[in-house]
Design an enzyme around this catalytic site. Structure first.
Site, mmCIF file in Angstrom:
data_model
loop_
_atom_site.group_PDB
_atom_site.id
_atom_site.type_symbol
_atom_site.label_atom_id
_atom_site.label_comp_id
_atom_site.label_asym_id
_atom_site.label_seq_id
_atom_site.Cartn_x
_atom_site.Cartn_y
_atom_site.Cartn_z
ATOM 1 N N ASP A 472 -2.363 0.204 -8.489
ATOM 2 C CA ASP A 472 -2.221 0.235 -7.033
ATOM 3 C C ASP A 472 -3.099 1.297 -6.387
ATOM 4 O O ASP A 472 -3.562 1.118 -5.254
ATOM 5 C CB ASP A 472 -0.757 0.393 -6.618
ATOM 6 C CG ASP A 472 -0.048 1.552 -7.271
ATOM 7 O OD1 ASP A 472 -0.652 2.241 -8.111
ATOM 8 O OD2 ASP A 472 1.142 1.779 -6.945
ATOM 9 N N CYS A 473 -3.369 2.387 -7.092
ATOM 10 C CA CYS A 473 -4.274 3.400 -6.540
ATOM 11 C C CYS A 473 -5.693 2.846 -6.407
ATOM 12 O O CYS A 473 -6.381 3.080 -5.404
ATOM 13 C CB CYS A 473 -4.287 4.641 -7.427
ATOM 14 S SG CYS A 473 -2.674 5.421 -7.588
#
Length: 742
Positions: A472-473
């Site tokens: 997700d980063c």
């Protein structure tokens, strides 16, 4: 801009001390406190360290910034702003305040605290490696522990909002004593009394027993086996450690090296005293071996399985005494040591997190000695986990949230239309420059030998230096870059090829279920939870599917394909189809999704509805979206807000907070707007609550804790109270008009 010249000899990893410590005073109750006007936050390419200035010359040479003052809980001097009547006025005021907290490299910093088991590992490692602990550190760590001590029973829990436990109480009691607190201090006496009521430190979980054995306060007999020989298993074996979740295997890696050495700090007067204070009977009379499985009910969140207990019994009674040869031990220790060195090299000694970082330093100290280069580098980089705030000094859950929060802020600003306002362009260009600098540009050396996931093109949670891919980063970083770089007038700092590198990483992150995990795809069976020895955490042994991570990847791929429709088209389409199918299947009958990284159903629901919106599902055409909206609306509180406690994460059922929360209300509003919920009245009521709590200078005060990991431990994301309200307010203005709400 912060300057470095006011800090001398930073390489020793501690604030330089003079003959006397500058402006350390005692209050009326006798507690010492440092002069907060002397603390400075240094940010070097995202690597954040706090420094305590000793002389007036240093103070003059390195002025304190607004960001320093804010993080320390001091008055910032920022002016009151015109009262906000409309959503965009409120968002503008919030960004006006938050922009002053941007650091020179372009990122935002914050506390990432909450867990109460991190400082003990750091302080015990400092103590047993005889690392100098500056007096300002000692004072402020003690202040933080006193501030977070349960006022009713005197103990500490797993995290700052949790009930007191043997883990939290025994470990933080030990820290206070190691840093000079008197055993007769009333607060220490109260903590000791609670610990004894809970049966003493013999009832602590595995990690507590490990650290107390390192300190020489427990016998190693009390520690359930952590054999490094497991790392010699062939990769095809279902329980091989490379299949475990990355945090579990990196902690186990260094822990197994120390366990195999049975290394303990030599007993001295203080540890002799702790041997008497932490237990309910004389140290000499304790049968430590009989307490391997002793654990307080307050700590036993995930009881050990009968399968693990059988394995441990076999290791203790058969393997260790009869089958574990010296040659095998050497082979295992040598291989584990090589993997520890690889972790240090691939993270430039930052390490994955604040648990394995101190453990790796201890391994280097044991193997190479106190003056080794590796030990010196660990002493320096462990400073990056330290944070100072009004309550005192704590240890962050990573070395920061730099890339994560910066990506979200860019997206919120674009969503609110601020990217086209020349006022905010310098701030946003700096943020873009930070993300450009922090994108990981190469693979790990010996990537496959040390079991690392593909990372070229990825963004880490914190910094490029830490260097771990996170699904997700990487997704949120890529989204922020694409969204901002397409706004006219912004530089294209990250090329098409580098964005494609990010997409290449994301396409490796899907599980067989269609969902996405965090650091890498699931490598082992969920049956490995039968080997979960941590006791205080759940879902820790392998990676899992997460609606939050899956949504981030789906939405990044959606934005990417609009801009680059020819690149890996079929693979991306197939990935998205499987991922959205997972989101649909993960929805509960009541319309909710369980969140694993934020609290809890509110957080996951926001992401899940964003996923469904990206493929055209809305309130008008989707029964599952309507169910989700009903779930949200059923939990809206009387004042228009939403509030959910951390207990939701532990129990798996929605638990209402006694008070609505600004951050969770913003999440719920975003979710309803992503769903295209047709009735604007609940949104108006919610945003009116958010705007009503905004202070005259544009900020919101900190409320309840926002984040979670491993179901049972909570963690703070204090920048969320700016980022998500700005996004929610901006989305409302775009969809429903910038109307007066106050």
């Amino acid at each position: 801009m912060a300057r470095t010249s006011g800090v001398k000899n930073r390489s020793n990893g501690a604030a330089k001390e003079k003959a006397s410590n500058a402006n350390i005073v005692a209050n009326a109750s006798g507690n010492q406190r440092t002069d907060y006007s002397r603390w400075r936050l240094l940010d070097e390419a995202g690597c954040q360290t706090w420094h305590y200035l000793q002389t007036e010359e240093e103070v003059k040479e390195w002025p304190q910034t607004i960001a320093d003052k804010y993080h320390l809980g001091m008055e910032t001097g920022l002016p009151n702003l015109a009262p906000a009547r409309t959503p965009l006025e409120s968002a503008h005021n919030a960004l006006s305040f938050f922009s002053h907290l941007q650091l020179p490299p372009g990122n935002w910093a914050c506390e990432y605290g909450g867990p109460m088991f991190l400082l003990p590992g750091l302080v015990i490692t400092w103590y047993v490696t005889e690392t100098h602990i500056p007096e300002p550190y000692k004072i402020e760590i003690k202040n933080y522990l006193y501030a977070r001590q349960n006022p009713k029973d005197g103990g500490w829990g797993l995290h700052i909002e949790g009930e007191s436990s043997v883990f939290g109480t025994s470990m933080n009691y030990t820290v206070l004593r190691l840093l000079g607190a008197s055993a007769e201090d009333p607060r220490v006496v109260k903590a000791r009394g609670l610990l004894h009521k809970m049966g003493g430190a013999v009832n602590g979980p595995h990690w507590a027993k490990f650290w107390l054995s390192v300190l020489g306060v427990c016998s190693w007999d009390i520690v359930n086996p952590v054999p490094p020989e497991l790392w010699l298993l062939p990769d095809w074996v279902p329980i091989a450690p490379w299949r475990w979740w990355i945090h579990m295997r990196q902690v186990f890696l260094s822990m197994s090296f120390v366990y195999s050495k049975r290394w303990s700090y030599p007993v001295n007067d203080l540890t002799s005293q702790l041997r008497q204070e932490l237990f309910t009977q004389p140290y000499e009379s304790i049968n430590f071996l009989s307490h391997r499985n002793s654990i307080s009910s307050r700590d036993n969140y995930h009881p050990k399985s009968w399968f693990l207990n059988t394995i441990n019994w076999t290791l203790v009674n058969v393997w260790n005494p009869y089958l574990r040869t010296n040659a095998l031990v050497k082979k295992a220790e040598d291989w584990v040591w090589w993997l520890i060195q690889a972790e240090d090299e691939n993270t430039n000694f930052s390490n994955l997190g604040p648990v394995n970082g101190p453990m790796n330093m201890l391994c280097c100290y044991i193997k190479e000695g106190p003056d080794a280069y590796s030990v010196r580098e660990h002493r320096k980089t462990l400073e990056e986990f330290i944070w100072i705030k009004a309550e005192g000094m704590l240890m962050n859950g990573t070395n920061g949230v730099q890339s994560w929060d910066t990506s979200f802020l860019i997206q919120a600003a674009v969503e609110a239309g601020f990217a086209t306002d020349s006022k905010w362009k310098p701030m946003l260009v700096k943020a873009l420059e930070f993300l450009e600098d922090q994108q990981i540009g190469d693979e790990c050396r010996n990537q496959h030998l040390c079991y690392r996931q593909q990372r070229k093109g990825a963004w880490a949670f914190s910094t490029k230096k830490q260097g771990y891919t996170v699904s997700d980063c990487t997704s949120e970083g890529a989204k922020a870059v694409m969204m901002l770089q397409e706004v006219p007038g912004y530089p294209k700092l990250i090329s098409d090829e580098r964005l494609k590198d990010a997409i290449d990483v994301l396409l490796t992150m899907q599980n067989a279920s269609g969902g996405c995990a965090s650091y890498e795809p699931q490598r082992g069976s969920e049956y490995l939870e039968y080997l979960n020895a941590a006791e205080v955490f759940g879902r820790i042994m392998v990676e899992y599917d997460y609606p939050e991570c899956t949504t981030a990847v789906v939405t990044a791929l959606s934005i990417f394909t609009k801009r680059y429709p020819e690149y890996r088209t079929e693979e991306i389409a197939a990935f998205k189809t499987r991922a959205v199918d997972y989101i649909r299947k993960a929805q509960r009958p009541d319309g909710s999704w369980y969140g694993s990284w934020g609290i809890c159903f509110t957080y996951a629901g926001m992401f899940a509805l964003e996923s469904l919106a990206s493929v055209g599902e809305s309130y008008g055409n989707s029964e599952r979206v309507r169910r989700a909206c009903k779930f949200f609306l059923d939990h809206q509180m009387e004042d228009g807000g939403w509030g959910e406690t951390y207990k939701s994460c532990e129990t798996g059922e929605y638990c209402q907070h006694e008070k609505s929360q600004v951050v969770q209300t913003a999440w719920a509003c975003i979710a309803l707007m992503e769903a295209e919920y047709p009735d604007v009245v609940p949104l108006k009521k919610a945003l009116k609550m958010i705007m009503g709590r905004q202070r005259s200078n544009g900020e919101w005060i900190q409320e309840a804790i926002e984040g979670v990991f491993n179901k049972s431990c909570m963690i703070s994301y204090p920048n969320y109270k700016f980022i998500f309200p700005i996004k929610a307010l901006g989305m409302f203005a775009k969809r429903h008009g910038n109307i007066e709400l106050l």
